[in-house]
Design an enzyme around this catalytic site. Structure first.
Site, PDB file in Angstrom:
ATOM      1  N   ASN A   1      11.987  20.474-130.784  1.00  0.00           N
ATOM      2  CA  ASN A   1      11.838  19.504-131.707  1.00  0.00           C
ATOM      3  C   ASN A   1      10.873  19.833-132.890  1.00  0.00           C
ATOM      4  OD1 ASN A   1      11.181  17.110-132.802  1.00  0.00           O
ATOM      5  ND2 ASN A   1      10.434  16.073-130.767  1.00  0.00           N
ATOM      6  N   ASP A   2       9.659  20.027-132.529  1.00  0.00           N
ATOM      7  CA  ASP A   2       8.472  19.991-133.900  1.00  0.00           C
ATOM      8  C   ASP A   2       8.737  21.520-134.540  1.00  0.00           C
ATOM      9  OD1 ASP A   2       7.285  17.924-132.845  1.00  0.00           O
ATOM     10  OD2 ASP A   2       5.983  18.788-131.331  1.00  0.00           O
ATOM     11  N   VAL A   3       9.486  22.446-133.784  1.00  0.00           N
ATOM     12  CA  VAL A   3       9.558  23.645-134.498  1.00  0.00           C
ATOM     13  C   VAL A   3      10.948  23.468-135.711  1.00  0.00           C
ATOM     14  CG1 VAL A   3       8.667  25.214-133.048  1.00  0.00           C
ATOM     15  CG2 VAL A   3      10.978  24.690-133.202  1.00  0.00           C
TER      16      VAL A   3
END
Lengths: 463, 98
Positions: free
Chosen positions: A387-389
């Site tokens: 997700n965040d990456v």
């Protein structure tokens, strides 16, 4: 007398060879083709060093040495056969064991030498037990969080940093006092106790997503405490091994914190979890969804596919299904590669090990720097459990808490597919604009199940 | 004594530089096995524990030494085992040998 001296020379010579083997061992780790030689060199060095130490003239009784060796082997064998998904907590646990050994030997050494401890010895001895003590409990806490025995969410309270720094300052103050007055035996256990407490408090505010940095940092502390022990015992092999381990941990922590665009102090004293409120203002924006059948059709029509795995893939145990997907696409002539973000997973390199376990060839696993320029030429980027990456906000939204973090540029691919359970934000609680792009398809479902469905569509498409 | 201390500091400094140079070259692919390997190597602290337990100077030192041997040995055995298990899994798609 002469015999004593010559046995000392033999031991030193053995330690010299062992030191060389340890350096070679790490040198051979540079490439997967030579890495196993590295393990063998390390094993040989260790065997020589332990055998040489048993020659030590001061050893009068081997009973307890053998008890310790047998007991340790009994604990070590099951720890060598844990599942690959459990490697992060196993690593944290072994940092704890290493630090425990160093702390215990340091403590015993202090009580043997007191009250006539030379100042320098007392200083490195204090460094040894403080670093060892905080690494012991800190690593146990990290292992507990990774094993999900302890809550993974960061636990923060007001004034936490002041309390933590104050406690560390107290331990250092006691160490300074002990250097000046090494006979103050009642203060020594207090110093160790405070270090042990500090280890717990240090890890309490740290969340799961920060674990790669924290494990690396604890690795570094474990190495430095062993090097300090080498200074206390006047043992050059220990100093070298400790320095190698310490620098290795430090390099990995630098890589990890760079990959998250955060400083050490920010990881240890920042607390990502404090910005949770952002998730609340989320509004229901439209997303495009697709079924497994549609996803399979798009994938089989593609020339170049990049799969982006994240921790979610590991949690869902989807790596073997991903391998089946890799196989069936490769068979159709599709070029499939994997993009690995440095902090994907729960420790440095975690994703690579999981994919290697699933028999995906390592030359298909690409680092962030190597793959990012290829995304514009990629037909499909398939995000599984990451997700965040992949969050483009890190690139262009200065208000985002992850702004500046290097990300995988999946949004530049012609089509983006994201397998996700639902629209909930990721670990850091940050909304991901990637999901609302026109060329993004959301594939809602369990990673393992959904990938399995795609594979079924691809292979059984005939009926 | 003091010249010996200086020697040890030189060794430490040089080993740190060697460590940085060698580890920098390790591919990110192998960072997990790297960490478990350095962990096993770090358990060389067992040599200090062996002397501590074997010298039998006080009961206290023997007890702590024995626990320390067990802790370090578990890292040696477990660390080498799992590192080798992990490295065995890394295979290339280009067949090298039949």
């Amino acid at each position: 007398m002469n015999e004593l001296v010559s046995s000392q020379y033999v031991i030193e010579a053995i330690y010299l060879i062992a030191s060389a083997l340890f350096i070679l061992s790490l040198k051979w780790m540079s490439s997967p083709t030579t890495a196993r030689h590295g393990v063998w060199a390390g094993e040989l060095g260790m065997l020589l060093a332990v055998a040489g130490t048993l020659l030590h003239h001061g050893i009068v009784d081997y009973t307890w040495v053998i008890v310790g060796l047998v007991l340790g082997t009994g604990i070590g064998i099951p720890l060598g056969f844990v599942q690959m998904t459990a490697v992060p907590q196993r690593t944290a646990l072994s940092h704890a064991f290493g630090a425990l050994c160093v702390t215990l030997v340091g403590t015993a050494e202090y009580y043997l030498q007191t009250p006539n401890v030379p100042r320098f010895t007392m200083a490195v001895l204090s460094a040894e037990v403080i670093l060892g003590g905080l690494t012991f409990t800190g690593s146990l806490m990290a292992a507990g969080k990774l094993q999900e025995i302890l809550p993974q969410r960061p636990i923060t309270y007001k004034g936490q940093n002041v309390v933590n720094l104050g406690i560390l300052g107290l331990a250092v103050g006691l160490a300074v006092y002990l250097v000046l007055h090494p006979g103050a035996t009642h203060l020594f256990p207090l110093m160790v106790g405070i270090a042990v407490l500090f280890g717990v408090l240090l890890i309490i505010p740290i969340g799961g997503a920060d674990m790669p940095t924290v494990i690396s940092l604890l690795n570094s502390y474990a190495g430095l405490s062993a090097a300090a022990m080498g200074f206390v015992l006047n043992n050059k092999l220990l100093i070298i091994a400790g320095a190698l381990d310490g620098s290795s941990g430090l390099i990995l922590s630098v890589i990890m914190s760079k990959a998250m665009n955060r400083s050490f102090t920010n990881v240890l004293f920042g607390g990502f979890g404090q910005d949770q409120t952002i998730a609340g203002k989320q509004e229901a924006k439209p997303v495009r969804t697709a079924t497994a059948e549609e996803a399979a059709a798009i994938l089989s029509a593609a020339n170049k596919v990049v799969i982006v795995p994240g921790y979610g893939m590991a949690v869902a145990q989807a790596q073997h299904k991903v391998r089946e997907l890799y196989d069936s696409l490769t068979k159709r002539g599709v070029d499939v590669r994997f993009a690995i973000h440095p902090v994907a997973g729960r420790m440095p390199g975690h994703m690579n090990v999981l994919l290697a376990e699933a028999d995906i060839p390592y030359d298909r696993l690409m680092d962030m720097e190597d793959i990012n320029s290829d995304f514009p030429q990629t037909d499909v980027a398939l995000v599984i459990g990451a997700n965040d990456v992949t969050n483009p906000a890190a690139r262009n939204d200065t208000a985002s808490p992850i702004y500046g973090m290097p990300i995988l540029d999946v949004d530049k691919a012609r089509t983006v597919m994201v397998i996700k359970r639902g629209m909930s934000p990721g670990f850091a609680g940050i909304d991901n604009p990637l999901y609302y792009l026109d060329h993004t398809l959301m594939l809602f479902g369990d990673a393992k199940g959904f990938v399995g469905n795609i594979v079924r569509e691809l292979t059984g498409g005939g009926h | 004594m003091s010249s010996n201390l200086i020697d040890l500091l030189f060794i430490f400094m040089l080993a740190c530089f060697i460590g940085f140079e060698v580890i920098r070259r390790v591919s990110p692919l192998l960072h997990t096995p790297l960490m478990s390997l350095t962990n096993a190597l770090d358990a060389i602290a067992v040599v200090g524990a062996i002397v501590m337990a074997g010298e039998h100077k006080t009961t206290f030192a023997t007890i702590l030494g024995t626990i320390a041997i067990a802790a370090a040995t578990s890292n040696i055995v477990g660390g080498f085992l799992i590192t080798d298990r992990m490295l065995k899994m890394f295979k290339s798609s280009r067949p090298t040998k039949p």
